[in-house]
Scaffold this active site. Structure first.
Site, mmCIF file in Angstrom:
data_model
loop_
_atom_site.group_PDB
_atom_site.id
_atom_site.type_symbol
_atom_site.label_atom_id
_atom_site.label_comp_id
_atom_site.label_asym_id
_atom_site.label_seq_id
_atom_site.Cartn_x
_atom_site.Cartn_y
_atom_site.Cartn_z
ATOM 1 N N TRP A 196 -9.866 6.927 -7.226
ATOM 2 C CA TRP A 196 -11.228 6.918 -8.258
ATOM 3 C C TRP A 196 -10.968 6.958 -9.745
ATOM 4 O O TRP A 196 -12.258 6.274 -10.793
ATOM 5 C CB TRP A 196 -11.799 8.751 -8.428
ATOM 6 C CG TRP A 196 -12.389 9.172 -6.912
ATOM 7 C CD1 TRP A 196 -12.135 8.935 -6.177
ATOM 8 C CD2 TRP A 196 -14.057 8.404 -7.028
ATOM 9 N NE1 TRP A 196 -13.684 9.193 -4.768
ATOM 10 C CE2 TRP A 196 -14.272 8.944 -5.809
ATOM 11 C CE3 TRP A 196 -14.876 7.950 -7.709
ATOM 12 C CZ2 TRP A 196 -15.513 8.145 -5.384
ATOM 13 C CZ3 TRP A 196 -16.060 7.953 -7.078
ATOM 14 C CH2 TRP A 196 -16.469 7.938 -5.875
ATOM 15 N N TRP A 226 1.719 1.237 -3.407
ATOM 16 C CA TRP A 226 0.749 1.864 -4.142
ATOM 17 C C TRP A 226 0.339 4.047 -3.909
ATOM 18 O O TRP A 226 0.588 4.883 -5.235
ATOM 19 C CB TRP A 226 -0.552 1.726 -3.795
ATOM 20 C CG TRP A 226 -0.994 0.513 -4.498
ATOM 21 C CD1 TRP A 226 -0.950 -0.417 -4.505
ATOM 22 C CD2 TRP A 226 -1.423 0.481 -5.820
ATOM 23 N NE1 TRP A 226 -1.810 -1.419 -5.305
ATOM 24 C CE2 TRP A 226 -1.581 -0.239 -6.414
ATOM 25 C CE3 TRP A 226 -1.983 1.876 -7.116
ATOM 26 C CZ2 TRP A 226 -2.685 -0.871 -7.903
ATOM 27 C CZ3 TRP A 226 -2.575 1.455 -8.463
ATOM 28 C CH2 TRP A 226 -2.385 0.088 -8.272
ATOM 29 N N ASN A 253 -10.649 1.464 3.504
ATOM 30 C CA ASN A 253 -10.448 1.114 1.713
ATOM 31 C C ASN A 253 -10.957 0.230 1.207
ATOM 32 O O ASN A 253 -11.732 0.725 -0.156
ATOM 33 C CB ASN A 253 -8.883 1.087 1.577
ATOM 34 C CG ASN A 253 -8.633 1.112 -0.113
ATOM 35 O OD1 ASN A 253 -7.908 2.514 -0.090
ATOM 36 N ND2 ASN A 253 -7.988 -0.159 0.045
ATOM 37 N N GLU A 263 0.798 -1.425 -0.024
ATOM 38 C CA GLU A 263 0.248 0.138 -0.156
ATOM 39 C C GLU A 263 0.519 1.371 -0.122
ATOM 40 O O GLU A 263 0.150 2.223 -0.449
ATOM 41 C CB GLU A 263 -0.685 -0.287 1.072
ATOM 42 C CG GLU A 263 -1.954 -0.777 0.741
ATOM 43 C CD GLU A 263 -2.610 -1.372 0.034
ATOM 44 O OE1 GLU A 263 -3.179 -0.022 -0.163
ATOM 45 O OE2 GLU A 263 -3.238 -1.660 -0.585
ATOM 46 N N TRP A 297 -16.227 10.527 -12.481
ATOM 47 C CA TRP A 297 -15.560 9.758 -11.245
ATOM 48 C C TRP A 297 -15.532 11.103 -10.703
ATOM 49 O O TRP A 297 -15.450 11.245 -9.270
ATOM 50 C CB TRP A 297 -14.468 9.410 -11.755
ATOM 51 C CG TRP A 297 -13.809 9.987 -12.567
ATOM 52 C CD1 TRP A 297 -13.793 9.577 -13.719
ATOM 53 C CD2 TRP A 297 -12.692 10.538 -12.069
ATOM 54 N NE1 TRP A 297 -12.723 10.790 -14.313
ATOM 55 C CE2 TRP A 297 -11.816 11.606 -13.893
ATOM 56 C CE3 TRP A 297 -11.846 11.431 -11.199
ATOM 57 C CZ2 TRP A 297 -10.628 12.271 -13.473
ATOM 58 C CZ3 TRP A 297 -11.283 12.179 -11.430
ATOM 59 C CH2 TRP A 297 -10.514 12.661 -12.332
ATOM 60 N N TRP A 307 -20.971 11.812 -19.346
ATOM 61 C CA TRP A 307 -21.742 11.262 -18.656
ATOM 62 C C TRP A 307 -22.970 11.634 -17.803
ATOM 63 O O TRP A 307 -22.847 12.860 -17.651
ATOM 64 C CB TRP A 307 -20.956 10.716 -16.801
ATOM 65 C CG TRP A 307 -19.256 10.889 -17.038
ATOM 66 C CD1 TRP A 307 -18.291 11.458 -16.688
ATOM 67 C CD2 TRP A 307 -19.121 9.471 -16.682
ATOM 68 N NE1 TRP A 307 -17.337 10.752 -17.064
ATOM 69 C CE2 TRP A 307 -18.093 8.896 -16.641
ATOM 70 C CE3 TRP A 307 -19.550 8.634 -15.529
ATOM 71 C CZ2 TRP A 307 -16.663 8.391 -16.094
ATOM 72 C CZ3 TRP A 307 -18.647 7.439 -15.341
ATOM 73 C CH2 TRP A 307 -17.352 7.131 -16.006
#
Length: 469
Positions: free
Chosen positions: A378, A273, A337, A270, A355, A302
């Site tokens: 996102w 990331w 998360n 993590e 998003w 969208w």
């Protein structure tokens, strides 16, 4: 040399190269500049501003023990910050300003302009490895996480990481000349359920590494278990150094870097990331403008139904795992998360809402709001980002709920109206409530999952086909 230390999102003495370098030049003055209109435009969360204020005051107290006086000056935006710092620099005849880097685009532009008029040195301390030091064979930033992680680990093995600033500054607590507390002129929500970083480093982090990390891989996706480290709010404001965290991790588990498939490695994964997303923001500054990483989505339209977005924000979708997660966010300023992925997938895939709407709502709500991680996460969920979840992979919230909250412990905590619903019905309780003549205690579902999934697959396919033509 008369030097000035400029406080930014680096509220810590440990691993603070700008502060260290300033002290080497005899620094006795520091400055902190607000940017309230910019904070508002960037959707700063009131709970995070309160969190910043608490850490700013704690940091000022530490700086006072080092003989540094701090001046807090209110500014509206980055342009005013440039004017104020230039005037302050000239009026007090400073010869050098030291600051730690902020990676976002407008902050970079501010610093670049300032360096044309004042002697400003900027250091980097927001990641474990220097920005863009992990590149592919073409000398470019990786666009897929797994090869980035492999190269990151190889870099650590070969060159290590900077440890020169860890513990380099010793605070003299005998110095009692303390400034009065400051208050930031911005909307704030109480953050006191989150301890100061000093408490986390002294107690919480050690306890997590010793007691919880061995089970982290097993517990990290279960929202009813407090199995995560809770460090993200501290990383987001720079109150805890990621290099310090890696240093402590290696002290506990010296061989953790040797096997990336071992359960113990999952937490370090993590952290990598986080490095990945921050490097993407440095490599592709356009991401700061909330553009889609995959340019084929630039013309994607969208549908964005306002009433569906409102129901999602308020936790009134009729899907308990979604609604409980959104209530957790509303009540605590944080969300587990796994739940972030579930609610993001639901908003973008089942409701077909941009998003960016969800990303902005999260930033206005989260104590750990961070542009790189929030935008990256996102876009991953929406399918528009780097190494993203493809558009045809759609999380089913009921399936996710059964898998990660099988007995409904998390759901019942935030949806007490469902406390008497049996475990087997808790993930979609409407039929049970109807039999009990209690249909009004919980919201009806706002979309049918199967129908919404089909509509999404068709819509994404149609939109992307238009781009291909």
């Amino acid at each position: 040399m008369k030097s000035l230390y400029w406080i930014r999102r680096d509220f810590r003495v440990d691993d603070n190269p700008a502060l260290y370098l300033a002290l080497q030049q005899g620094c006795r003055h520091a400055i902190y500049l607000t940017a309230t209109k910019t904070w508002q435009a960037h959707n700063a969360a009131p709970i995070q501003v309160d969190f910043i204020e608490r850490h700013l005051n704690a940091f000022i107290a530490q700086l006072n023990t080092l003989g540094i006086t701090v001046q807090v000056i209110e500014c509206s935006d980055f342009n005013e910050q440039r004017e104020v710092i230039t005037e302050f620099y000239t009026r007090h005849q400073f010869e050098h300003v030291f600051a730690n880097q902020e990676i976002e685009l407008r902050e970079q532009q501010r610093d670049s302009k300032l360096q044309q008029s004042i002697n400003l040195s900027v250091s980097q301390c927001d990641t474990i490895l220097p920005h863009l030091s992990v590149l592919n064979k073409s000398g470019e930033m990786f666009k897929v996480f797994t090869p980035y992680k492999k190269a990151w680990l190889q870099n650590i093995h070969q060159s290590g990481y900077e440890q020169g600033f860890l513990g380099a500054i010793k605070v003299d607590k005998a110095n009692t000349n303390q400034q009065a507390p400051v208050s930031l002129n911005f909307e704030k929500n109480c953050s006191r359920k989150w301890p100061l970083a000093s408490t986390v480093l002294d107690n919480v982090l050690e306890s997590f590494m010793r007691d919880k990390l061995p089970n982290y891989a097993e517990h990290r996706d279960i929202p009813s278990i407090k199995g995560t480290s809770g460090l993200s709010p501290y990383f987001s404001i720079g109150a805890i150094s990621p290099r310090r965290v890696l240093h402590q991790l290696l002290n506990h588990y010296p061989t953790i870097l040797e096997n990336s498939k071992a359960p113990l490695f999952s937490w370090l994964n993590e952290l990598i990331w986080r490095e990945f997303y921050r490097n993407l923001l440095v490599a592709y500054p356009r991401l700061c403008k909330h553009t889609d990483f995959q340019t084929k989505f630039a013309s994607f339209i969208w549908p964005n139904q306002e009433q569906l977005f409102k129901a999602w924000c308020e936790g009134k979708t009729g899907y308990p795992i979604i609604d409980a997660a959104m209530r957790q966010l509303q009540q605590t300023g944080w969300m587990h998360n796994r739940l972030r992925m579930i609610v993001a997938s639901f908003l973008t895939k089942h409701l077909l809402i941009d998003w960016r709407w969800g990303e902005a709502f999260f930033m206005r709500s989260l104590i750990d709001g961070d542009l790189a991680a929030n935008s990256g996460g996102w876009q991953w969920s929406a399918g528009t980002g780097c190494d993203a979840q493809p558009y045809f992979r759609i999380f089913n919230p009921v399936t996710q709920s059964k898998k990660f909250d099988p007995h409904g412990h998390f759901i019942r905590k935030y949806l007490p109206e469902l406390v008497n619903v049996p475990d087997k019905e808790i993930h979609l309780p409407h039929a049970f409530l109807a039999k009990q003549n209690q249909s009004t205690v919980y919201w009806p579902t706002i979309v049918d999952l199967s129908e919404a999934r089909k509509n999404t697959l068709d819509y994404f396919s149609q939109q992307l086909n238009k781009v291909a033509q």
